[in-house]
Design a protein around this motif. Structure first.
Motif, PDB file in Angstrom:
ATOM      1  N   ASP A  37     103.537  34.156  32.516  1.00 31.42           N
ATOM      2  CA  ASP A  37     104.740  33.338  32.387  1.00 31.42           C
ATOM      3  C   ASP A  37     105.874  34.115  31.729  1.00 31.42           C
ATOM      4  OD1 ASP A  37     103.510  31.109  33.569  1.00 31.42           O
ATOM      5  OD2 ASP A  37     102.571  30.587  31.660  1.00 31.42           O
ATOM      6  N   ARG A  38     105.520  35.001  30.804  1.00 29.66           N
ATOM      7  CA  ARG A  38     106.500  35.878  30.137  1.00 29.66           C
ATOM      8  C   ARG A  38     105.803  37.199  29.849  1.00 29.66           C
ATOM      9  NH1 ARG A  38     106.537  31.262  26.930  1.00 29.66           N
ATOM     10  NH2 ARG A  38     105.542  32.433  25.269  1.00 29.66           N
ATOM     11  N   PHE A  39     106.572  38.279  29.818  1.00 27.40           N
ATOM     12  CA  PHE A  39     105.995  39.563  29.421  1.00 27.40           C
ATOM     13  C   PHE A  39     107.091  40.467  28.900  1.00 27.40           C
ATOM     14  CE2 PHE A  39     107.131  40.262  33.854  1.00 27.40           C
ATOM     15  CZ  PHE A  39     107.658  41.545  33.862  1.00 27.40           C
ATOM     16  N   GLY A  40     106.686  41.512  28.204  1.00 28.25           N
ATOM     17  CA  GLY A  40     107.652  42.453  27.666  1.00 28.25           C
ATOM     18  C   GLY A  40     106.958  43.687  27.119  1.00 28.25           C
ATOM     19  N   LEU A  41     107.769  44.586  26.586  1.00 30.90           N
ATOM     20  CA  LEU A  41     107.270  45.828  26.011  1.00 30.90           C
ATOM     21  C   LEU A  41     107.986  46.060  24.699  1.00 30.90           C
ATOM     22  CD1 LEU A  41     105.546  48.440  26.521  1.00 30.90           C
ATOM     23  CD2 LEU A  41     107.644  49.450  27.420  1.00 30.90           C
ATOM     24  N   LEU A  42     107.219  46.250  23.639  1.00 31.23           N
ATOM     25  CA  LEU A  42     107.777  46.595  22.337  1.00 31.23           C
ATOM     26  C   LEU A  42     107.548  48.085  22.141  1.00 31.23           C
ATOM     27  CD1 LEU A  42     106.248  43.656  20.278  1.00 31.23           C
ATOM     28  CD2 LEU A  42     108.559  43.821  21.186  1.00 31.23           C
ATOM     29  N   ALA A  43     108.621  48.819  21.864  1.00 34.38           N
ATOM     30  CA  ALA A  43     108.497  50.264  21.679  1.00 34.38           C
ATOM     31  C   ALA A  43     109.117  50.663  20.359  1.00 34.38           C
ATOM     32  CB  ALA A  43     109.174  51.003  22.828  1.00 34.38           C
ATOM     33  N   SER A  44     108.388  51.488  19.616  1.00 33.91           N
ATOM     34  CA  SER A  44     108.851  51.935  18.312  1.00 33.91           C
ATOM     35  C   SER A  44     108.316  53.337  18.059  1.00 33.91           C
ATOM     36  CB  SER A  44     108.343  50.977  17.227  1.00 33.91           C
ATOM     37  OG  SER A  44     108.364  51.562  15.966  1.00 33.91           O
ATOM     38  N   SER A  45     109.108  54.159  17.398  1.00 32.11           N
ATOM     39  CA  SER A  45     108.632  55.502  17.070  1.00 32.11           C
ATOM     40  C   SER A  45     107.509  55.450  16.037  1.00 32.11           C
ATOM     41  CB  SER A  45     109.782  56.367  16.551  1.00 32.11           C
ATOM     42  OG  SER A  45     110.331  55.792  15.375  1.00 32.11           O
ATOM     43  N   LEU A  46     107.405  54.350  15.304  1.00 30.00           N
ATOM     44  CA  LEU A  46     106.357  54.212  14.287  1.00 30.00           C
ATOM     45  C   LEU A  46     105.061  53.636  14.848  1.00 30.00           C
ATOM     46  CD1 LEU A  46     108.470  52.820  11.314  1.00 30.00           C
ATOM     47  CD2 LEU A  46     107.676  55.163  11.675  1.00 30.00           C
ATOM     48  N   THR A  47     105.170  52.657  15.717  1.00 24.51           N
ATOM     49  CA  THR A  47     103.970  51.962  16.195  1.00 24.51           C
ATOM     50  C   THR A  47     103.623  52.246  17.648  1.00 24.51           C
ATOM     51  OG1 THR A  47     105.259  49.995  16.767  1.00 24.51           O
ATOM     52  CG2 THR A  47     104.283  50.065  14.555  1.00 24.51           C
ATOM     53  N   GLY A  48     104.428  53.002  18.350  1.00 24.70           N
ATOM     54  CA  GLY A  48     104.156  53.289  19.752  1.00 24.70           C
ATOM     55  C   GLY A  48     104.631  52.171  20.659  1.00 24.70           C
ATOM     56  N   ARG A  49     103.955  52.017  21.800  1.00 24.78           N
ATOM     57  CA  ARG A  49     104.356  51.018  22.788  1.00 24.78           C
ATOM     58  C   ARG A  49     103.274  49.958  22.934  1.00 24.78           C
ATOM     59  NH1 ARG A  49     106.103  54.702  27.820  1.00 24.78           N
ATOM     60  NH2 ARG A  49     103.907  55.206  27.664  1.00 24.78           N
ATOM     61  N   THR A  50     103.700  48.712  22.826  1.00 29.92           N
ATOM     62  CA  THR A  50     102.789  47.580  22.980  1.00 29.92           C
ATOM     63  C   THR A  50     103.307  46.687  24.098  1.00 29.92           C
ATOM     64  OG1 THR A  50     102.253  47.620  20.622  1.00 29.92           O
ATOM     65  CG2 THR A  50     101.703  45.611  21.837  1.00 29.92           C
ATOM     66  N   LEU A  51     102.490  46.527  25.111  1.00 33.20           N
ATOM     67  CA  LEU A  51     102.794  45.631  26.221  1.00 33.20           C
ATOM     68  C   LEU A  51     102.268  44.254  25.849  1.00 33.20           C
ATOM     69  CD1 LEU A  51     103.638  45.406  29.277  1.00 33.20           C
ATOM     70  CD2 LEU A  51     101.215  45.771  29.769  1.00 33.20           C
ATOM     71  N   TRP A  52     103.045  43.207  26.135  1.00 26.05           N
ATOM     72  CA  TRP A  52     102.575  41.851  25.854  1.00 26.05           C
ATOM     73  C   TRP A  52     102.844  40.948  27.048  1.00 26.05           C
ATOM     74  CZ3 TRP A  52     106.025  37.889  26.122  1.00 26.05           C
ATOM     75  CH2 TRP A  52     107.388  38.213  26.000  1.00 26.05           C
ATOM     76  N   ALA A  53     102.012  39.962  27.189  1.00 22.38           N
ATOM     77  CA  ALA A  53     102.177  38.944  28.220  1.00 22.38           C
ATOM     78  C   ALA A  53     101.746  37.616  27.624  1.00 22.38           C
ATOM     79  CB  ALA A  53     101.328  39.281  29.448  1.00 22.38           C
ATOM     80  N   ALA A  54     102.338  36.539  28.100  1.00 20.52           N
ATOM     81  CA  ALA A  54     101.996  35.206  27.610  1.00 20.52           C
ATOM     82  C   ALA A  54     101.779  34.263  28.783  1.00 20.52           C
ATOM     83  CB  ALA A  54     103.098  34.667  26.710  1.00 20.52           C
ATOM     84  N   VAL A  55     100.730  33.461  28.665  1.00 21.72           N
ATOM     85  CA  VAL A  55     100.413  32.448  29.671  1.00 21.72           C
ATOM     86  C   VAL A  55     100.471  31.100  28.960  1.00 21.72           C
ATOM     87  CG1 VAL A  55      98.653  31.565  31.241  1.00 21.72           C
ATOM     88  CG2 VAL A  55      98.961  34.032  30.980  1.00 21.72           C
TER      89      VAL A  55
END
Length: 92
Positions: free
Chosen positions: A57-75
């Protein structure tokens, strides 16, 4: 198992099959799926990952030089239907 939960588990399984370590968290109105994305993810895998999360239903990507890249999705969880949502004083 509710259909929304089955959808979330299916998405998580498909992301895992693409080589991403996933984690799921159940909330009151939705289930979230997160996965750490390695820096060296091949373009073909990115395309496959995007095809999977596009079904959420929703998704995105959080990117940070400290934590790396986290892909997320929500249903989202289905909202139960009620008999009369118009409230008191509006009966037929």
């Amino acid at each position: 198992m509710p259909a929304s939960e089955a959808r979330a588990e299916n998405l998580a399984a498909r992301l895992s099959a693409l080589g991403l370590a996933t984690r799921m968290e159940r909330h009151a109105t939705y289930t979230s799926i997160e996965a750490e994305v390695p820096e060296a993810l091949p373009a073909e895998t990115w395309r496959a990952v995007l095809e999977v999360v596009a079904e959420a239903d929703r998704f995105g990507l959080l990117a940070s030089s400290l934590t790396g890249r986290t892909l997320w999705a929500a249903v989202g969880k289905a909202v139960p239907a009620t008999g009369d949502v118009r409230g008191p004083g509006h009966q037929r």
